[in-house]
Structure formats: C-alpha cells, structure tokens
Enzyme design. Structure first.
Site, PDB file in Angstrom:
ATOM      1  N   THR A   1      16.373  -7.409 -34.971  1.00 41.98           N
ATOM      2  CA  THR A   1      15.560  -8.163 -35.919  1.00 41.98           C
ATOM      3  C   THR A   1      16.428  -9.071 -36.769  1.00 41.98           C
ATOM      4  O   THR A   1      16.221  -9.205 -37.979  1.00 41.98           O
ATOM      5  CB  THR A   1      14.776  -7.202 -36.822  1.00 41.98           C
ATOM      6  OG1 THR A   1      15.687  -6.264 -37.393  1.00 41.98           O
ATOM      7  CG2 THR A   1      13.721  -6.454 -36.048  1.00 41.98           C
TER       8      THR A   1
ATOM      9  N   ASP B   1      17.503   9.645 -39.034  1.00 45.33           N
ATOM     10  CA  ASP B   1      17.341   8.199 -38.906  1.00 45.33           C
ATOM     11  C   ASP B   1      18.470   7.622 -38.057  1.00 45.33           C
ATOM     12  O   ASP B   1      19.656   7.882 -38.337  1.00 45.33           O
ATOM     13  CB  ASP B   1      17.353   7.532 -40.283  1.00 45.33           C
ATOM     14  CG  ASP B   1      17.239   6.031 -40.171  1.00 45.33           C
ATOM     15  OD1 ASP B   1      16.160   5.556 -39.797  1.00 45.33           O
ATOM     16  OD2 ASP B   1      18.252   5.352 -40.417  1.00 45.33           O
TER      17      ASP B   1
ATOM     18  N   THR C   1      16.706   5.720 -44.292  1.00 45.75           N
ATOM     19  CA  THR C   1      17.259   4.505 -43.699  1.00 45.75           C
ATOM     20  C   THR C   1      18.776   4.578 -43.812  1.00 45.75           C
ATOM     21  O   THR C   1      19.333   5.525 -44.382  1.00 45.75           O
ATOM     22  CB  THR C   1      16.772   3.233 -44.427  1.00 45.75           C
ATOM     23  OG1 THR C   1      17.359   3.195 -45.731  1.00 45.75           O
ATOM     24  CG2 THR C   1      15.258   3.187 -44.517  1.00 45.75           C
TER      25      THR C   1
ATOM     26  N   HIS D   1       0.836  -1.203   0.000  1.00 44.79           N
ATOM     27  CA  HIS D   1       0.000   0.000   0.000  1.00 44.79           C
ATOM     28  C   HIS D   1       0.869   1.251   0.000  1.00 44.79           C
ATOM     29  O   HIS D   1       0.497   2.276   0.563  1.00 44.79           O
ATOM     30  CB  HIS D   1      -0.916   0.027   1.235  1.00 44.79           C
ATOM     31  CG  HIS D   1      -1.786  -1.167   1.380  1.00 44.79           C
ATOM     32  ND1 HIS D   1      -1.681  -2.041   2.442  1.00 44.79           N
ATOM     33  CD2 HIS D   1      -2.762  -1.658   0.575  1.00 44.79           C
ATOM     34  CE1 HIS D   1      -2.569  -3.010   2.298  1.00 44.79           C
ATOM     35  NE2 HIS D   1      -3.233  -2.794   1.177  1.00 44.79           N
TER      36      HIS D   1
END
Length: 619
Positions: free
Chosen positions: A465, A603, A544, A226
């Site tokens: 990625t 970029d 890019t 709390h």
C-alpha cells in the site's frame, strides 16, 4: 494441492438452466428455450445464414455467451461436460430456419458429433427440400492429440473453435451465401492449432471431490477441457519464460511427425488467442500474453492480432491455452476472401457478452518509457555521518537475513490476520537491501546515505500500500493522516520511518564525518517515531507495528541509548502481546478479533519489527 470443489449454486441439477436465465437477463436480445436448454437471437434476420453451435456446459462463455448479432444465431447446451441430445439440436434447427440456410459448428467430441450429426440427418429426412440448406462442420485444433493417438477420433476441439464462430458469424452478418460462410469457416478450422496447460484438474459440481491429480510441483501440458489427461507432465512448475517456448514449439514445430499439423514458415502471419481456462487471474494472464507475444515474434512470425481473455473454459480450471490462426500466405484464399477481410471479420464488434475487447490492429513493438529525471537532491545534500565502532553493514545484513528466514511465519500470520502479502513484501525489501550492500551503496561511513538507500528500497521494491506515502525522501508535507485502517501495513510506515530517521540525524547540527553516538541515534529515532505518528492515528496498544517500535524507542530513550538489548526485549514482548489485542488499525481490524486471539496470531507487521530489531542486535 486440491481442486476447487466448492461452488455457488442452488442445485447442481439446475445450474445450467439457472446460468442461461442469468445470461438472458444480461443480454435481452436473447430468447430462452428452457425445455431444450437453448438460447437464440429473439428476432433473427432470416435473410441471412444462421449459425448454430453447442455442446456440454461448463465452457462458458462458450457457447451461449457468443449468441447475438455478429456471431451465433443459437446455442444448444447439454449438462456439464455432456453433449445435448439430438432432439434438442433438431428443435434448434427448426427455430433458426431461414431463407439461406444454417451452418452447424461443433467441437470434435464424440457425443457432440453424433448428436448434432444425427439431428442434421433427421432434419434432412423430415425436410428433404431443405436437406442441402444445413451444413455441418467439425473443429479439431488440439495438437496435444498426436496423429497416432487420434488416428480414428481425430483431434479434440478447443478454444480455436471460437475463432471459427467469430469469422463465420461476422461473414454471415454481411449477407454472404451459405457456401461462402461454410467455406470460410472450414478454411479457418483447417488453419488453427491449440495447446492447453493446467495446474490442476477441475471439479464438476454435484460430483464427489476427487483427490488431486497433480502434485503441487507439477503442471500438465495438453489437458483437455473435460479433465482429459494431457500430453505430458512437467516438474517442477517452470517459469513462464521456459513454459511458453515449449507450448509454442508444440504448435509450430515442423520436425514432429505426430504434431506438425500446419506448415508454418518463418515470416508467416498469425492471429494469437490466449484463452483463460477459468481459474487464471487477470494478473497472470497479462504476463502469459507478454511471454507468448515475445516468443512468437522471436520465431519470426508476424502477429497481426492478439486476443486475450476467457473464451472457452473448463469450469474453474487453473490453466490457459494458446491458439494460433495461420493467415493466408497469399493475398486470397481461393475465391473466397482476402487476408485483410479475415482480419476485418475478426475485428467486427459483435453484440454479445462473451466476446472480449480487442484492439483491431497488430500489436506495437513493446516499449517502456521513463519520465524525465529530475535532479535528486538527496544524493548530494545529506551529511556523511559515520557509524563509528559499530559494524553497521554487518548488522543490516543480519537483520535482512533474519527477515528472509522469517518470511514463511510472517506470511502465515498475515494470511489469517491480513491480506497475506506482509512476509513476501518484507522478504523482497530485505533482498533489495542486500543487493544495495553488494553494490556498495550502504556503508558505515555514510549512515544517512545508507538509510536513504534503504528508504528507496522500501519505495521501489516493497510495493504493497505504498502509493502516495512512498514519495520523496525529503517531503515536508505533514498534513496527510492515515485514516484507512487497511493502509497501516508495515511497508508505508517503514518508508516514512526511514525517511524521518534520515532527517532526524541531519537535524542535530552535526558536521560530515561525525561518528553517531547512542544519544544521537536515540534522538533521531525519537524524531522518526514522531514523524511516523504524524501520518497514523495508531498508538500502542493497537495491534500494529507501532506497538514494538514505540516500546523499543521509548525504552532506549530512558537509557539514553545505552541499553539496546533491554529495548529489544521490551519490543519483543510488545510484539508477542499483539496476540491478545483487538485490532484498532491495520487490515486485522477487518478480521474477527476473537478468532485472532483464540488462534494466538500476532500482528505480522509487529513481528517484522521484532525480527529486524533482534537481527540488528545479534552477533
């Protein structure tokens, strides 16, 4: 660091009831008493002991998320961090009335104890023949509250309370008697300890946002659920490998007169509960579980079960707690139940949304497997070409150091224009390359081998990625096109580009030992750019990394490789020019183009290329 003070809601005053309505939609076996903010099993088996719990809201899934077959019969909810009143609780006792009786379980907070206790006494006064059919249990498992501090009020109730719910509820579901359920619940409550830690206090919806309680470099050990202050603060924020042993020592140490609440001995068997207080990512929670498991095992305890997930929160608090349930040292707990039955009750699968999946077995020893290694032909089939008079290694070092220095700026750009990982990814790659240099794997006498080594760093260290694009250095596939704009960050193209550059150098009918001339470099770079364009439709101007890369290589080509400095300047201009371009590819394509131009955000990938090229040039 400021607390998260924005929330998704209609009105702070209706949030608890709105949430309970949503819970009932998820779990159709429940019925909602809207007036009393309570949920119950709609058609309880009245031949079995009922379990009631409750308290202030803001701790979800506790308490209502555990209502259903196998754990709780009902839960009574107060406003956020505020106890329900006695009339709400008394109504709930009436609702779950049954043949065997009811066990009420509450966390040790003054409001909960007083209101639930008052309701129990009122019920007994109104139903004297049933007075002995309602039992009351208070759970206090917080070791942050020492004996002196808690001499009157006792320890606070934390996430260990849900283990009491689970064991008692599973036993009640078997048809056990009221005394059997209460006695086992009481035994579990007497054998649990919990400690919490947070990066920041949480914000209660509808209240004025408070100033940060903690500095960005601080954590607080022993925080309550709390927003209560903890046992102590630590600065700087320690690594998990340093923090977890501190927490486990508070749970298990026998030489602390204030906190040695349980008599732990080496060889004891335990159940471990790692609880998310609301704002910890699953990624971090997994790392926490791993460190807790390792440290508890090193202390000589036998871990029989590990439970991990969100069980009892403090709204959106960025923190977690660790609970240990010490299992019986002997085969039985009085005449109640054996150790194995306690574990079987924990393992029983309830029909409630709040209980997390568990394996139902003791954790296996941590092991990692490595796929069978195949012959790496790149190690013995490439040409050992020389950099000649160029101080190849020094230039690579300068470029890596430039990337490391530029990380904050690139990260800032990518937080606006992308997903925020570009700067750290480039820094990780640069550090990996510097490590390769320190190990002698990058050399001016073997440029192709060095480029292959750099390519491997891009594959193994840079992440992002990468996926399928970070495949073999000598992949001959040319059919894959990057058609997903989100995938054109700097890391996959860098991996492809370095691989193609190595192939370009070896395709020029050279022999080992040949010194690479400017014209050879230029031809190889042109070949590498062509290889990169096989995998992406991005062409300048595209906002890019291809913008500065293309400008650099074509300018160098026009000078037959003899005007590197001019080529770098043109590349820098192209990178700067991305500030005024609308993104056609890359994650920036998802960001409102006008905003990027208004804020003059270049970029991040293009900026990384600019940084590398300038670093290679600098003396």
């Amino acid at each position: 660091m400021s607390a998260q003070s924005k929330h998704f809601l209609n009105d702070p005053a209706t949030l608890v009831l709105d949430s309970l309505q949503g819970l009932c939609a998820v779990n159709p076996q429940l019925v909602l008493d809207s007036h009393n903010k309570s949920v119950f099993v709609a058609n309880p088996d009245r031949s079995k002991v009922a379990l009631l719990c409750g308290g202030g809201s803001g701790h979800e899934p506790a308490h209502a998320g555990f209502v259903g077959k196998g754990i709780l019969t009902g839960a009574i909810c107060g406003n956020i961090f505020a106890s329900p009143n006695a009339s709400q609780v008394r109504r709930a006792i009436d609702f779950v009335d049954n043949e065997k009786g009811t066990v009420i379980i509450v966390k040790n907070y003054t409001g909960d104890v007083l209101n639930f206790g008052l309701a129990k006494e009122q019920y007994a006064a109104l139903h004297p023949t049933k007075a002995d059919k309602v039992k009351f249990l208070i759970v206090g498992d917080d070791v942050a509250v020492g004996r002196t501090q808690g001499s009157i009020v006792g320890r606070r109730g934390l996430a260990g309370t849900v283990l009491v719910y689970k064991v008692a509820g599973a036993l009640a579901d078997t048809g056990a008697s009221l005394d059997e359920v209460y006695n086992l619940a009481n035994w579990v409550a007497s054998n649990i300890v919990t400690i919490g830690v947070g990066l920041e206090h949480c914000h209660v919806p509808g209240t004025v946002p408070a100033l940060s309680h903690l500095e960005s470099h601080e954590i607080e050990i022993g925080m309550g659920i709390h927003n209560e202050s903890g046992y102590r603060r630590e600065s700087p924020v320690p690594k998990l490998g340093e923090l977890i042993p501190q927490l486990n020592t508070l749970l298990t140490a026998q030489d602390d007169p204030e906190r040695s609440f349980l008599q732990f001995e080496r060889g004891d068997n335990v159940v471990v509960l790692v609880n998310n207080l609301g704002g910890v990512s699953e990624l971090e929670l997994g790392a926490i579980v791993g460190e807790v498991t390792k440290d508890i095992s090193q202390r000589g305890f036998g871990i029989k079960r590990i439970l991990s997930g969100t069980f009892m929160t403090s709204l959106n608090m960025s923190g977690f707690s660790i609970t240990l349930l010490r299992l019986p040292s002997e085969d039985t707990v009085g005449d109640v139940v054996s150790r194995e039955i306690i574990l079987s009750l924990l393992d029983a699968k309830p029909e409630v949304p709040g209980w997390k999946w568990s394996a139902g077995t003791a954790p296996a020893a941590l092991s990692t497997t490595t796929p069978t290694q195949v012959t790496n032909i790149s190690q013995d089939s490439h040409l050992a070409l020389s950099a000649g008079q160029i101080d190849f290694v020094a230039r690579i070092q300068r470029a890596c150091n430039a990337l490391i220095d530029a990380e904050p700026d690139i990260t800032r750009m990518d937080n606006i224009a992308g997903d925020g990982d570009c700067g750290l990814t480039l820094k990780t790659g640069a550090e990996g390359v510097l490590q390769q240099i320190s190990q002698g794997k990058i050399s001016g006498n073997d440029v192709v081998g060095s480029i292959i080594a750099i390519s491997k760093v891009a594959e193994e260290a840079m992440g992002g990625t990468s996926g399928a694009l970070y495949s073999s250095v000598h992949s001959n596939s040319s059919s894959m096109i990057i058609d997903d704009p989100s995938s054109l960050s700097i890391h996959p193209p860098s991996r492809i580009f370095f691989s193609a550059l190595a192939q370009g150098l070896q395709s020029q009918s050279l022999s080992s030992g040949t010194a690479i001339t400017p014209s050879i470099w230029t031809s190889a770079l042109q070949s590498a750019l062509k290889g990169l364009y096989t995998y992406t439709r991005a062409r300048p101007p595209s906002r890019t990394l291809v913008d500065p890369l293309d400008a650099f290589i074509n300018t160098l080509l026009n000078s037959n490789g003899n005007n590197y400095e001019s080529a770098v300047k043109v590349a820098e201009e192209a990178a700067e020019g991305t500030k005024n371009l609308k993104a056609k590819a890359g994650r920036s394509a998802y960001v409102e183009g006008d905003r990027l131009r208004e804020q003059q955000v270049p970029d991040p990938g293009a900026w990384g290329v600019k940084t590398i090229l300038r670093g290679l040039l600098a003396e």
